[in-house]
Design a protein around this motif. Structure first.
Motif, PDB file in Angstrom:
ATOM      1  N   TYR A   1      53.658  42.812  58.810  1.00 50.78           N
ATOM      2  CA  TYR A   1      54.209  42.942  60.150  1.00 50.78           C
ATOM      3  C   TYR A   1      54.924  41.700  60.672  1.00 50.78           C
ATOM      4  O   TYR A   1      55.569  41.761  61.719  1.00 50.78           O
ATOM      5  CB  TYR A   1      53.101  43.313  61.151  1.00 50.78           C
ATOM      6  N   GLY A   2      54.775  40.581  59.985  1.00 52.42           N
ATOM      7  CA  GLY A   2      55.406  39.361  60.453  1.00 52.42           C
ATOM      8  C   GLY A   2      54.696  38.789  61.677  1.00 52.42           C
ATOM      9  O   GLY A   2      53.572  39.154  62.001  1.00 52.42           O
ATOM     10  N   SER A   3      55.384  37.896  62.354  1.00 49.10           N
ATOM     11  CA  SER A   3      54.772  37.199  63.490  1.00 49.10           C
ATOM     12  C   SER A   3      54.911  37.957  64.802  1.00 49.10           C
ATOM     13  O   SER A   3      54.412  37.509  65.824  1.00 49.10           O
ATOM     14  CB  SER A   3      55.391  35.807  63.641  1.00 49.10           C
ATOM     15  N   GLN A   4      55.568  39.090  64.775  1.00 49.32           N
ATOM     16  CA  GLN A   4      55.684  39.903  65.988  1.00 49.32           C
ATOM     17  C   GLN A   4      54.412  40.739  66.126  1.00 49.32           C
ATOM     18  O   GLN A   4      54.320  41.860  65.628  1.00 49.32           O
ATOM     19  CB  GLN A   4      56.913  40.788  65.929  1.00 49.32           C
ATOM     20  N   THR A   5      53.444  40.175  66.824  1.00 52.45           N
ATOM     21  CA  THR A   5      52.119  40.786  66.854  1.00 52.45           C
ATOM     22  C   THR A   5      52.079  42.103  67.621  1.00 52.45           C
ATOM     23  O   THR A   5      51.115  42.850  67.477  1.00 52.45           O
ATOM     24  CB  THR A   5      51.084  39.814  67.448  1.00 52.45           C
ATOM     25  N   ASP A   6      53.122  42.410  68.389  1.00 53.57           N
ATOM     26  CA  ASP A   6      53.138  43.709  69.062  1.00 53.57           C
ATOM     27  C   ASP A   6      53.272  44.849  68.060  1.00 53.57           C
ATOM     28  O   ASP A   6      52.990  45.999  68.379  1.00 53.57           O
ATOM     29  CB  ASP A   6      54.259  43.779  70.101  1.00 53.57           C
TER      30      ASP A   6
ATOM     31  N   ASP B   1      43.483  46.493  66.951  1.00 50.15           N
ATOM     32  CA  ASP B   1      42.255  45.751  66.641  1.00 50.15           C
ATOM     33  C   ASP B   1      42.565  44.393  66.034  1.00 50.15           C
ATOM     34  O   ASP B   1      41.869  43.417  66.288  1.00 50.15           O
ATOM     35  CB  ASP B   1      41.317  46.566  65.755  1.00 50.15           C
ATOM     36  N   ALA B   2      43.632  44.296  65.247  1.00 50.14           N
ATOM     37  CA  ALA B   2      44.027  43.018  64.662  1.00 50.14           C
ATOM     38  C   ALA B   2      44.588  42.083  65.733  1.00 50.14           C
ATOM     39  O   ALA B   2      44.333  40.877  65.702  1.00 50.14           O
ATOM     40  CB  ALA B   2      45.057  43.234  63.561  1.00 50.14           C
ATOM     41  N   GLN B   3      45.325  42.639  66.675  1.00 53.55           N
ATOM     42  CA  GLN B   3      45.842  41.825  67.784  1.00 53.55           C
ATOM     43  C   GLN B   3      44.693  41.202  68.566  1.00 53.55           C
ATOM     44  O   GLN B   3      44.752  40.040  68.965  1.00 53.55           O
ATOM     45  CB  GLN B   3      46.695  42.677  68.728  1.00 53.55           C
TER      46      GLN B   3
ATOM     47  N   LEU C   1      43.240  38.152  66.734  1.00 49.99           N
ATOM     48  CA  LEU C   1      44.174  37.114  66.298  1.00 49.99           C
ATOM     49  C   LEU C   1      43.896  35.753  66.918  1.00 49.99           C
ATOM     50  O   LEU C   1      43.818  34.756  66.196  1.00 49.99           O
ATOM     51  CB  LEU C   1      45.613  37.540  66.592  1.00 49.99           C
ATOM     52  N   ASP C   2      43.758  35.662  68.222  1.00 51.35           N
ATOM     53  CA  ASP C   2      43.569  34.361  68.869  1.00 51.35           C
ATOM     54  C   ASP C   2      42.344  33.634  68.343  1.00 51.35           C
ATOM     55  O   ASP C   2      42.390  32.429  68.088  1.00 51.35           O
ATOM     56  CB  ASP C   2      43.471  34.519  70.386  1.00 51.35           C
ATOM     57  N   GLN C   3      41.269  34.375  68.156  1.00 52.60           N
ATOM     58  CA  GLN C   3      40.040  33.752  67.659  1.00 52.60           C
ATOM     59  C   GLN C   3      40.236  33.246  66.226  1.00 52.60           C
ATOM     60  O   GLN C   3      39.831  32.134  65.902  1.00 52.60           O
ATOM     61  CB  GLN C   3      38.875  34.735  67.712  1.00 52.60           C
ATOM     62  N   LEU C   4      40.879  34.048  65.395  1.00 54.03           N
ATOM     63  CA  LEU C   4      41.103  33.626  64.016  1.00 54.03           C
ATOM     64  C   LEU C   4      41.986  32.385  63.970  1.00 54.03           C
ATOM     65  O   LEU C   4      41.704  31.441  63.231  1.00 54.03           O
ATOM     66  CB  LEU C   4      41.744  34.753  63.196  1.00 54.03           C
ATOM     67  N   LEU C   5      43.054  32.360  64.758  1.00 53.05           N
ATOM     68  CA  LEU C   5      43.946  31.201  64.764  1.00 53.05           C
ATOM     69  C   LEU C   5      43.227  29.948  65.242  1.00 53.05           C
ATOM     70  O   LEU C   5      43.505  28.843  64.757  1.00 53.05           O
ATOM     71  CB  LEU C   5      45.180  31.473  65.629  1.00 53.05           C
TER      72      LEU C   5
END
Length: 70
Positions: free
Chosen positions: A22-27, A32-34, A37-41
């Protein structure tokens, strides 16, 4: 005949697969992955670095396309 289950992906492997797909366009990412994301980063420096590189590539591609004459 039984088929072996594929090995379970680590959170980083799952992230890399999503980033590739999906690339960096998280929309475009599954919801559930969105949400994760913040926690993983924040917790995974490699994920943050890969995401930053993917965003740079995306921005560069956008700039390259918008600079072309029609």
């Amino acid at each position: 005949m039984s088929h072996p289950m594929p090995p379970k992906q680590t959170p980083l492997e799952n992230f890399e697969a999503l980033l590739t797909a999906y690339g960096s366009q998280t929309d475009r990412w599954p919801e559930d992955a969105q949400a994760r994301l913040d926690q993983l980063l924040a917790l995974e420096p490699k994920a943050a670095a890969l995401f930053a590189l993917e965003r740079l590539l995306h921005d560069w591609l956008d700039t390259s396309r918008s600079g072309r004459s029609a």
